[in-house]
Design a protein around this motif. Sequence first.
Motif, PDB file in Angstrom:
ATOM      1  N   PHE A 140      10.722  15.295  42.419  1.00 25.47           N
ATOM      2  CA  PHE A 140      10.181  16.088  42.091  1.00 25.47           C
ATOM      3  C   PHE A 140       7.962  16.631  42.187  1.00 25.47           C
ATOM      4  O   PHE A 140       7.607  17.122  42.433  1.00 25.47           O
ATOM      5  CB  PHE A 140      10.142  15.484  40.875  1.00 25.47           C
ATOM      6  CG  PHE A 140       9.996  13.810  40.295  1.00 25.47           C
ATOM      7  CD1 PHE A 140       8.287  14.499  40.291  1.00 25.47           C
ATOM      8  CD2 PHE A 140      10.640  13.210  39.459  1.00 25.47           C
ATOM      9  CE1 PHE A 140       7.834  12.985  39.156  1.00 25.47           C
ATOM     10  CE2 PHE A 140      10.215  12.067  39.219  1.00 25.47           C
ATOM     11  CZ  PHE A 140       8.875  12.121  39.065  1.00 25.47           C
ATOM     12  N   THR A 141       8.098  15.491  43.274  1.00 28.13           N
ATOM     13  CA  THR A 141       6.560  15.015  43.764  1.00 28.13           C
ATOM     14  C   THR A 141       6.721  15.993  45.225  1.00 28.13           C
ATOM     15  O   THR A 141       5.763  16.391  45.313  1.00 28.13           O
ATOM     16  CB  THR A 141       5.780  14.053  43.702  1.00 28.13           C
ATOM     17  OG1 THR A 141       6.663  13.061  44.532  1.00 28.13           O
ATOM     18  CG2 THR A 141       5.891  13.217  42.354  1.00 28.13           C
ATOM     19  N   GLY A 142       7.589  16.649  45.149  1.00 25.40           N
ATOM     20  CA  GLY A 142       7.472  17.354  46.630  1.00 25.40           C
ATOM     21  C   GLY A 142       7.966  18.577  46.155  1.00 25.40           C
ATOM     22  O   GLY A 142       8.277  19.145  44.977  1.00 25.40           O
ATOM     23  N   GLU A 143       8.612  20.160  46.372  1.00 25.39           N
ATOM     24  CA  GLU A 143       8.616  20.998  46.922  1.00 25.39           C
ATOM     25  C   GLU A 143      10.405  20.807  46.501  1.00 25.39           C
ATOM     26  O   GLU A 143      11.120  20.691  46.987  1.00 25.39           O
ATOM     27  CB  GLU A 143       8.347  21.919  48.388  1.00 25.39           C
ATOM     28  CG  GLU A 143       6.672  22.184  48.396  1.00 25.39           C
ATOM     29  CD  GLU A 143       6.584  22.922  50.341  1.00 25.39           C
ATOM     30  OE1 GLU A 143       7.552  23.766  49.403  1.00 25.39           O
ATOM     31  OE2 GLU A 143       5.812  23.058  49.997  1.00 25.39           O
ATOM     32  N   LEU A 144      10.127  21.524  45.137  1.00 24.60           N
ATOM     33  CA  LEU A 144      11.383  22.103  44.908  1.00 24.60           C
ATOM     34  C   LEU A 144      12.370  23.316  44.551  1.00 24.60           C
ATOM     35  O   LEU A 144      11.349  24.330  44.655  1.00 24.60           O
ATOM     36  CB  LEU A 144      11.870  21.863  42.945  1.00 24.60           C
ATOM     37  CG  LEU A 144      11.519  20.297  42.652  1.00 24.60           C
ATOM     38  CD1 LEU A 144      11.642  20.602  41.675  1.00 24.60           C
ATOM     39  CD2 LEU A 144      12.695  19.180  43.778  1.00 24.60           C
ATOM     40  N   ALA A 145      13.502  23.381  44.871  1.00 23.21           N
ATOM     41  CA  ALA A 145      13.821  24.735  45.525  1.00 23.21           C
ATOM     42  C   ALA A 145      15.081  24.522  44.238  1.00 23.21           C
ATOM     43  O   ALA A 145      15.825  23.845  44.218  1.00 23.21           O
ATOM     44  CB  ALA A 145      15.142  24.766  46.988  1.00 23.21           C
ATOM     45  N   LEU A 146      15.283  25.486  43.528  1.00 25.48           N
ATOM     46  CA  LEU A 146      15.838  25.857  41.645  1.00 25.48           C
ATOM     47  C   LEU A 146      17.074  26.295  42.414  1.00 25.48           C
ATOM     48  O   LEU A 146      16.758  27.063  42.943  1.00 25.48           O
ATOM     49  CB  LEU A 146      14.742  25.193  40.797  1.00 25.48           C
ATOM     50  CG  LEU A 146      14.019  25.133  40.375  1.00 25.48           C
ATOM     51  CD1 LEU A 146      13.410  24.881  39.256  1.00 25.48           C
ATOM     52  CD2 LEU A 146      14.338  23.592  39.913  1.00 25.48           C
ATOM     53  N   PRO A 147      18.485  25.724  41.934  1.00 26.21           N
ATOM     54  CA  PRO A 147      19.212  27.127  42.095  1.00 26.21           C
ATOM     55  C   PRO A 147      19.143  28.267  41.203  1.00 26.21           C
ATOM     56  O   PRO A 147      18.388  27.925  39.898  1.00 26.21           O
ATOM     57  CB  PRO A 147      20.433  25.962  41.320  1.00 26.21           C
ATOM     58  CG  PRO A 147      20.116  24.291  40.249  1.00 26.21           C
ATOM     59  CD  PRO A 147      18.714  24.572  41.445  1.00 26.21           C
ATOM     60  N   ASP A 148      20.510  29.252  41.074  1.00 23.14           N
ATOM     61  CA  ASP A 148      19.683  30.047  40.560  1.00 23.14           C
ATOM     62  C   ASP A 148      20.588  30.029  39.187  1.00 23.14           C
ATOM     63  O   ASP A 148      21.660  30.338  39.164  1.00 23.14           O
ATOM     64  CB  ASP A 148      20.687  31.097  41.721  1.00 23.14           C
ATOM     65  CG  ASP A 148      20.128  32.918  40.669  1.00 23.14           C
ATOM     66  OD1 ASP A 148      19.509  33.298  39.856  1.00 23.14           O
ATOM     67  OD2 ASP A 148      21.215  33.575  41.203  1.00 23.14           O
ATOM     68  N   THR A 149      19.680  29.914  37.880  1.00 22.11           N
ATOM     69  CA  THR A 149      20.708  29.650  36.980  1.00 22.11           C
ATOM     70  C   THR A 149      19.624  31.112  35.778  1.00 22.11           C
ATOM     71  O   THR A 149      18.816  31.079  36.229  1.00 22.11           O
ATOM     72  CB  THR A 149      20.337  28.580  36.199  1.00 22.11           C
ATOM     73  OG1 THR A 149      18.804  27.613  36.080  1.00 22.11           O
ATOM     74  CG2 THR A 149      21.161  27.392  37.304  1.00 22.11           C
ATOM     75  N   PRO A 150      20.882  31.173  35.034  1.00 24.67           N
ATOM     76  CA  PRO A 150      19.742  32.521  34.064  1.00 24.67           C
ATOM     77  C   PRO A 150      19.082  31.170  32.839  1.00 24.67           C
ATOM     78  O   PRO A 150      18.333  30.199  32.983  1.00 24.67           O
ATOM     79  CB  PRO A 150      20.989  31.900  32.751  1.00 24.67           C
ATOM     80  CG  PRO A 150      21.951  31.102  33.149  1.00 24.67           C
ATOM     81  CD  PRO A 150      22.011  30.203  34.231  1.00 24.67           C
ATOM     82  N   GLY A 151      17.440  32.527  32.450  1.00 22.97           N
ATOM     83  CA  GLY A 151      16.429  32.205  31.777  1.00 22.97           C
ATOM     84  C   GLY A 151      17.053  32.662  30.218  1.00 22.97           C
ATOM     85  O   GLY A 151      17.685  33.493  30.008  1.00 22.97           O
TER      86      GLY A 151
END
Length: 320
Positions: A140-151
């Motif tokens: 989590f201290t690096g760059e994260l690419a999050l999955p496509d999930t609803p907001g």
Amino acid sequence: MSPFLLTRTLPVDATDAALRADVLHGLTRHPKTLPPKWFYDAHGSELFEEITRLPEYYPTRAEREILVARAPEIAAASGAKTLIELGSGSSEKTRHLLDALPGLHSYVPVDVSESALRGAAEALLVERPDLSVHALIADFTGELALPDTPGPRLVAFLGGTIGNLLPDERAVFLKSVRSLLSPGDALLLGTDLVKDEEVLVAAYDDAAGVTAAFNKNVLTVVDRELGADFDPADFDHVALWDRQQEWIEMRLRARRALTVKIPGLDLVVPFEAGEDMRTEVSAKFRKEGIRGELATAGLRLTQWWTDSADRFALSLATAV
């Protein structure tokens, strides 16, 4: 049962490479350091669970008190359809939030441990068959690419772990979290608060010596993984309160002059008698300090909750 997805964003050998880099960097500098993340092999994780049950160690109980009492308010304020937890581990504390978010669609736990992610997901899906879980093996201290999930999405960083980051590291981390947030998303941040020095030091130097064993476990990890010949008996556990920085430092202090060989790095490390090696910083915070650090990262503090004794805080922040 809803699907369980697991995405690896770290190379398979990332943990080994990171340990080698951290040990080489930390033990060839002055003063010597080792990062606290290396406490947590299987034995270290068991020791930390024991620490959380000690009478001196209040943070886990204080944060749980807030979550139990305030989870409905947190849920209402965030309106989250996706909960993203950084450094999720067993996801134990998160259950209070999951219970309070009836409209939750997705849970995204983020951790470096695949076994922890799988174990937590299996338990959660038995309890909540309608929940979609997409776990990320990531730092989590690096760059994260999050999955496509609803907001809206709620990013949770609990346990006061942010205090283990140095100020510059916190600034980078908070900016990286800000970059993940879209309008309507929020950050839920757990922070331990400044309090009486005796209370703070006791929390990191318990009478039973569990924290001392936890601290020394980092030496066992280096021995096992890199073939080093550290003897934990050669070091004393030390916990100090730095009034200026407002953080606890955990250190290992050499009882005598000695030399440690680390064949895995082709490295020889001398220690003087009484020399300290820093193994953890645990910063404590004040509300205005948190507000300022969040603001610098482009986040606005909107909600603030503490336990009944004002020992620990959960704060909610949104993108400016």
